[in-house]
Design a protein around this motif. Structure first.
Motif, PDB file in Angstrom:
ATOM      1  N   PHE A 190      10.388  -3.471 -22.522  1.00 39.62           N
ATOM      2  CA  PHE A 190      11.820  -3.216 -22.316  1.00 39.62           C
ATOM      3  C   PHE A 190      12.253  -1.956 -23.065  1.00 39.62           C
ATOM      4  CE2 PHE A 190      16.180  -4.303 -24.165  1.00 39.62           C
ATOM      5  CZ  PHE A 190      16.866  -3.709 -23.122  1.00 39.62           C
ATOM      6  N   ARG A 191      12.865  -1.017 -22.358  1.00 35.75           N
ATOM      7  CA  ARG A 191      13.404   0.199 -23.000  1.00 35.75           C
ATOM      8  C   ARG A 191      14.926   0.196 -22.889  1.00 35.75           C
ATOM      9  NH1 ARG A 191      11.625   6.040 -22.182  1.00 35.75           N
ATOM     10  NH2 ARG A 191       9.553   5.158 -22.328  1.00 35.75           N
ATOM     11  N   PHE A 192      15.595   0.330 -24.056  1.00 35.27           N
ATOM     12  CA  PHE A 192      17.052   0.285 -24.125  1.00 35.27           C
ATOM     13  C   PHE A 192      17.591   1.708 -24.288  1.00 35.27           C
ATOM     14  CE2 PHE A 192      20.812  -0.855 -27.069  1.00 35.27           C
ATOM     15  CZ  PHE A 192      21.691  -0.861 -25.999  1.00 35.27           C
ATOM     16  N   VAL A 193      18.454   2.136 -23.351  1.00 36.09           N
ATOM     17  CA  VAL A 193      19.006   3.498 -23.393  1.00 36.09           C
ATOM     18  C   VAL A 193      20.540   3.435 -23.363  1.00 36.09           C
ATOM     19  CG1 VAL A 193      18.977   5.799 -22.347  1.00 36.09           C
ATOM     20  CG2 VAL A 193      17.000   4.286 -22.048  1.00 36.09           C
ATOM     21  N   PRO A 194      21.190   3.346 -24.547  1.00 31.86           N
ATOM     22  CA  PRO A 194      22.656   3.403 -24.538  1.00 31.86           C
ATOM     23  C   PRO A 194      23.128   4.833 -24.342  1.00 31.86           C
ATOM     24  CG  PRO A 194      21.818   2.900 -26.748  1.00 31.86           C
ATOM     25  CD  PRO A 194      20.634   3.202 -25.887  1.00 31.86           C
ATOM     26  N   THR A 195      24.262   5.007 -23.679  1.00 34.49           N
ATOM     27  CA  THR A 195      24.859   6.342 -23.570  1.00 34.49           C
ATOM     28  C   THR A 195      26.369   6.226 -23.775  1.00 34.49           C
ATOM     29  OG1 THR A 195      25.119   8.332 -22.226  1.00 34.49           O
ATOM     30  CG2 THR A 195      25.004   6.261 -21.023  1.00 34.49           C
ATOM     31  N   PHE A 196      26.938   7.273 -24.400  1.00 31.31           N
ATOM     32  CA  PHE A 196      28.378   7.252 -24.725  1.00 31.31           C
ATOM     33  C   PHE A 196      29.042   8.434 -24.031  1.00 31.31           C
ATOM     34  CE2 PHE A 196      26.096   4.964 -27.932  1.00 31.31           C
ATOM     35  CZ  PHE A 196      26.817   3.791 -27.987  1.00 31.31           C
ATOM     36  N   THR A 197      30.080   8.129 -23.234  1.00 31.27           N
ATOM     37  CA  THR A 197      30.620   9.164 -22.347  1.00 31.27           C
ATOM     38  C   THR A 197      31.679  10.026 -23.018  1.00 31.27           C
ATOM     39  OG1 THR A 197      32.190   7.555 -21.456  1.00 31.27           O
ATOM     40  CG2 THR A 197      30.137   7.861 -20.238  1.00 31.27           C
ATOM     41  N   ARG A 198      32.263   9.555 -24.136  1.00 27.80           N
ATOM     42  CA  ARG A 198      33.313  10.381 -24.762  1.00 27.80           C
ATOM     43  C   ARG A 198      33.015  10.712 -26.212  1.00 27.80           C
ATOM     44  NH1 ARG A 198      38.851   8.168 -22.239  1.00 27.80           N
ATOM     45  NH2 ARG A 198      38.143   8.076 -20.083  1.00 27.80           N
ATOM     46  N   LEU A 199      31.763  10.588 -26.598  1.00 30.17           N
ATOM     47  CA  LEU A 199      31.379  10.846 -27.988  1.00 30.17           C
ATOM     48  C   LEU A 199      31.203  12.346 -28.207  1.00 30.17           C
ATOM     49  CD1 LEU A 199      30.801   8.516 -29.968  1.00 30.17           C
ATOM     50  CD2 LEU A 199      28.385   8.925 -29.602  1.00 30.17           C
ATOM     51  N   PRO A 200      31.820  12.915 -29.257  1.00 32.76           N
ATOM     52  CA  PRO A 200      31.554  14.329 -29.537  1.00 32.76           C
ATOM     53  C   PRO A 200      30.079  14.511 -29.906  1.00 32.76           C
ATOM     54  CG  PRO A 200      33.379  13.483 -30.865  1.00 32.76           C
ATOM     55  CD  PRO A 200      32.744  12.302 -30.204  1.00 32.76           C
ATOM     56  N   LYS A 201      29.531  15.719 -29.662  1.00 35.96           N
ATOM     57  CA  LYS A 201      28.110  16.005 -29.954  1.00 35.96           C
ATOM     58  C   LYS A 201      27.807  15.695 -31.424  1.00 35.96           C
ATOM     59  CE  LYS A 201      25.747  18.043 -26.466  1.00 35.96           C
ATOM     60  NZ  LYS A 201      25.339  16.846 -25.763  1.00 35.96           N
ATOM     61  N   ASN A 202      26.646  15.079 -31.694  1.00 33.65           N
ATOM     62  CA  ASN A 202      26.164  14.730 -33.035  1.00 33.65           C
ATOM     63  C   ASN A 202      27.114  13.837 -33.819  1.00 33.65           C
ATOM     64  OD1 ASN A 202      23.854  16.305 -32.673  1.00 33.65           O
ATOM     65  ND2 ASN A 202      25.011  18.154 -33.219  1.00 33.65           N
ATOM     66  N   TYR A 203      27.943  13.087 -33.131  1.00 33.70           N
ATOM     67  CA  TYR A 203      28.891  12.196 -33.801  1.00 33.70           C
ATOM     68  C   TYR A 203      28.132  11.187 -34.658  1.00 33.70           C
ATOM     69  CZ  TYR A 203      32.738   8.851 -34.336  1.00 33.70           C
ATOM     70  OH  TYR A 203      33.692   8.008 -34.828  1.00 33.70           O
ATOM     71  N   ARG A 204      28.461  11.137 -35.934  1.00 38.43           N
ATOM     72  CA  ARG A 204      27.812  10.234 -36.908  1.00 38.43           C
ATOM     73  C   ARG A 204      26.292  10.242 -36.770  1.00 38.43           C
ATOM     74  NH1 ARG A 204      30.528   4.541 -36.709  1.00 38.43           N
ATOM     75  NH2 ARG A 204      32.595   5.121 -36.067  1.00 38.43           N
ATOM     76  N   GLY A 205      25.745  11.428 -36.482  1.00 35.72           N
ATOM     77  CA  GLY A 205      24.278  11.571 -36.421  1.00 35.72           C
ATOM     78  C   GLY A 205      23.642  10.973 -35.171  1.00 35.72           C
ATOM     79  N   TRP A 206      24.438  10.619 -34.158  1.00 34.65           N
ATOM     80  CA  TRP A 206      23.876  10.006 -32.946  1.00 34.65           C
ATOM     81  C   TRP A 206      22.968  10.992 -32.216  1.00 34.65           C
ATOM     82  CZ3 TRP A 206      22.612   5.767 -30.629  1.00 34.65           C
ATOM     83  CH2 TRP A 206      22.426   5.720 -29.242  1.00 34.65           C
ATOM     84  N   LYS A 207      21.698  10.603 -32.022  1.00 32.20           N
ATOM     85  CA  LYS A 207      20.733  11.500 -31.377  1.00 32.20           C
ATOM     86  C   LYS A 207      20.362  11.007 -29.990  1.00 32.20           C
ATOM     87  CE  LYS A 207      18.952  13.818 -35.364  1.00 32.20           C
ATOM     88  NZ  LYS A 207      20.041  13.379 -36.208  1.00 32.20           N
ATOM     89  N   GLY A 208      21.010   9.924 -29.572  1.00 35.10           N
ATOM     90  CA  GLY A 208      20.695   9.360 -28.265  1.00 35.10           C
ATOM     91  C   GLY A 208      21.456  10.058 -27.159  1.00 35.10           C
ATOM     92  N   GLU A 209      21.522   9.391 -26.016  1.00 35.65           N
ATOM     93  CA  GLU A 209      22.158   9.972 -24.827  1.00 35.65           C
ATOM     94  C   GLU A 209      23.676  10.003 -24.943  1.00 35.65           C
ATOM     95  OE1 GLU A 209      20.653  11.438 -22.548  1.00 35.65           O
ATOM     96  OE2 GLU A 209      18.617  10.654 -22.428  1.00 35.65           O
ATOM     97  N   THR A 210      24.280  11.015 -24.320  1.00 35.06           N
ATOM     98  CA  THR A 210      25.736  11.082 -24.168  1.00 35.06           C
ATOM     99  C   THR A 210      26.011  11.451 -22.708  1.00 35.06           C
ATOM    100  OG1 THR A 210      25.726  13.380 -24.857  1.00 35.06           O
ATOM    101  CG2 THR A 210      26.276  11.766 -26.563  1.00 35.06           C
ATOM    102  N   GLY A 211      27.223  11.143 -22.261  1.00 33.48           N
ATOM    103  CA  GLY A 211      27.600  11.475 -20.880  1.00 33.48           C
ATOM    104  C   GLY A 211      27.275  10.338 -19.924  1.00 33.48           C
ATOM    105  N   HIS A 212      27.705  10.550 -18.682  1.00 34.35           N
ATOM    106  CA  HIS A 212      27.483   9.515 -17.663  1.00 34.35           C
ATOM    107  C   HIS A 212      26.001   9.429 -17.308  1.00 34.35           C
ATOM    108  CE1 HIS A 212      31.670   8.570 -16.912  1.00 34.35           C
ATOM    109  NE2 HIS A 212      31.932   9.856 -17.092  1.00 34.35           N
ATOM    110  N   ILE A 213      25.632   8.292 -16.752  1.00 31.30           N
ATOM    111  CA  ILE A 213      24.245   8.113 -16.316  1.00 31.30           C
ATOM    112  C   ILE A 213      23.997   9.063 -15.136  1.00 31.30           C
ATOM    113  CG2 ILE A 213      22.600   6.450 -15.332  1.00 31.30           C
ATOM    114  CD1 ILE A 213      24.395   4.209 -16.689  1.00 31.30           C
ATOM    115  N   SER A 214      23.019   9.932 -15.286  1.00 31.78           N
ATOM    116  CA  SER A 214      22.756  10.966 -14.265  1.00 31.78           C
ATOM    117  C   SER A 214      21.304  10.838 -13.791  1.00 31.78           C
ATOM    118  CB  SER A 214      22.944  12.353 -14.905  1.00 31.78           C
ATOM    119  OG  SER A 214      21.974  12.503 -15.930  1.00 31.78           O
ATOM    120  N   PRO A 215      20.973  11.467 -12.654  1.00 29.48           N
ATOM    121  CA  PRO A 215      19.570  11.434 -12.203  1.00 29.48           C
ATOM    122  C   PRO A 215      18.624  11.996 -13.269  1.00 29.48           C
ATOM    123  CG  PRO A 215      20.985  12.286 -10.465  1.00 29.48           C
ATOM    124  CD  PRO A 215      21.855  12.142 -11.683  1.00 29.48           C
TER     125      PRO A 215
END
Ligand SMILES: Cc1cc2nc3c(=O)[nH]c(=O)nc-3n(C[C@H](O)[C@H](O)[C@H](O)COP(=O)(O)OP(=O)(O)OC[C@H]3O[C@@H](n4cnc5c(N)ncnc54)[C@H](O)[C@@H]3O)c2cc1C
Length: 240
Positions: A166-191
Motif C-alpha cells: 500500500f502506498r499513501f500519497v496525500p496532497t494539499f491543494t492550498r498549501l504554500p510551498k514548503n509549508y512547515r517543511g512539507w516535502k510531499g505532493e501539493t496541488g490537485h491530483i494530476s496525470p
C-alpha cells in the motif's frame, strides 16, 4: 431493505470541523468494505415521524466492532441534531447498500482517489485489506486543502507502514510551498502525479470518492490520461 436498531457509542474529532461517530454494530449486520448506510435520527413526535435521514459511507472495517461514519460538521438541521445527540441515543440504520468494493483480481492494482471526506469508504477498504492481508497493490491519493482538513492521517500512515503493498500519497491543494517543511505532493491530483507514483496508468482499477464536483474532475483527469472508463468506479457524496 432491513432497518436495524443501533445506539451512539462515541464521537471523536478527526480533523477541523470533522467528526467520526461510532455506533453499535447491530447483530447480523454484515457489509462489504466500501458500502454505505442510511442513518435515521429518530424524531421527537410520539410516532417519531419527524426524524431526519442522511446517507453515509461506512468508514470502519467489516471486521471492526463498531460501525463508524464520518462527516464535515456544517450548520445544517441533520448535523446539529447529530452533534447534540447524547451518547446512548437510539438510531436506525438501513443498509448496507452500494457496490463500491475492491475488485477480486489481485494482479490489477487499485488506485483510490479521495477528495476530503471521500476518504470514508477507503478507510474501510484499506483497514479490511490490511486485516485480511489482501494481495492487491493499492495506491491512495488523498486530496485536502490544508493539513487541518485531512482526517485520519495517522491511521493512514500506519496502514502504509503495515502493508508493503500500500502506498499513501496525500496532497494539499492550498498549501504554500514548503509549508512547515512539507516535502510531499501539493496541488490537485494530476496525470503527472499519478504517473510518478503508479507508473503505467492503463492497467489499474480506479476508485473515486468525494463531493460530486471532485469526482467529476478526477474522472475527466483519468479519461484525458487515457484510462478506460470501464476501469473507473465512483461514489459521489451527493449533497456536498
Ligand atoms: C452514497 C453516499 C455516501 C455518502 N457518504 C458520506 C460520508 O461518508 N460522509 C459525509 O459527510 N457525507 C456523505 N454523503 C453525503 C451526505 O449524505 C450528506 O448529503 C452531506 O453530508 C451533506 O449533509 P448536510 O447536512 O451538510 O447538508 P443538507 O442539509 O443535507 O443539505 C444538502 C444540500 O443542500 C445545501 N444546503 C444546505 N442548507 C442549505 C440552505 N440553507 N440553503 C441552500 N442550500 C443549502 C447543502 O449545501 C447541500 O448541497 C454521502 C452521500 C451519498 C449519496
Amino acid at each position: 431493505m432491513i432497518a436495524y436498531k443501533s445506539t451512539l457509542l462515541n464521537r471523536t474529532e478527526v480533523a477541523e470541523e470533522t467528526m467520526a461517530f461510532h455506533f453499535e454494530k447491530p447483530r447480523n449486520f454484515l457489509f462489504k468494505a466500501g458500502q454505505y448506510i442510511d442513518l435515521h435520527l429518530l424524531g421527537s413526535e410520539p410516532d417519531r415521524s419527524n426524524g431526519l435521514t442522511h446517507t453515509f459511507s461506512i468508514a470502519s472495517s467489516p471486521l471492526a466492532e463498531d460501525l463508524v461514519v464520518t462527516t464535515r460538521m456544517r450548520d445544517t438541521e441533520f448535523k446539529r441534531a447529530l452533534s447534540a445527540m447524547p451518547i446512548g441515543t437510539e438510531v436506525q440504520i438501513e443498509g448496507p447498500m452500494g457496490s463500491f468494493a475492491l475488485h477480486n483480481n489481485t494482479a490489477r492494482p487499485a488506485v483510490l482517489l479521495a477528495g476530503g471526506i471521500g476518504i470514508a469508504p477507503f478507510l474501510s477498504i484499506l483497514s479490511h485489506a490490511a486485516m485480511e492481508k489482501l494481495r492487491h497493490p493499492i495506491f491512495l491519493f488523498y486530496a485536502n486543502r490544508y493539513f487541518e482538513d485531512a482526517a485520519f492521517m495517522e491511521a493512514l500512515w500506519k496502514l502504509g507502514e503495515a502493508n508493503p503493498r500500500f502506498r499513501f500519497v496525500p496532497t494539499f491543494t492550498r498549501l504554500p510551498k514548503n509549508y512547515r517543511g512539507w516535502k510531499g505532493e501539493t496541488g490537485h491530483i494530476s496525470p503527472e502525479m499519478l504517473s510518478t507514483h503508479v507508473g503505467r496508468l492503463r492497467g489499474p482499477i480506479y476508485y473515486l470518492a468525494g463531493p460530486p464536483a471532485m469526482v467529476a474532475g478526477a474522472c475527466r483527469t483519468l479519461c484525458e490520461a487515457g484510462v478506460d472508463q470501464d476501469d473507473i468506479r465512483t461514489e459521489e457524496f451527493a449533497g456536498y
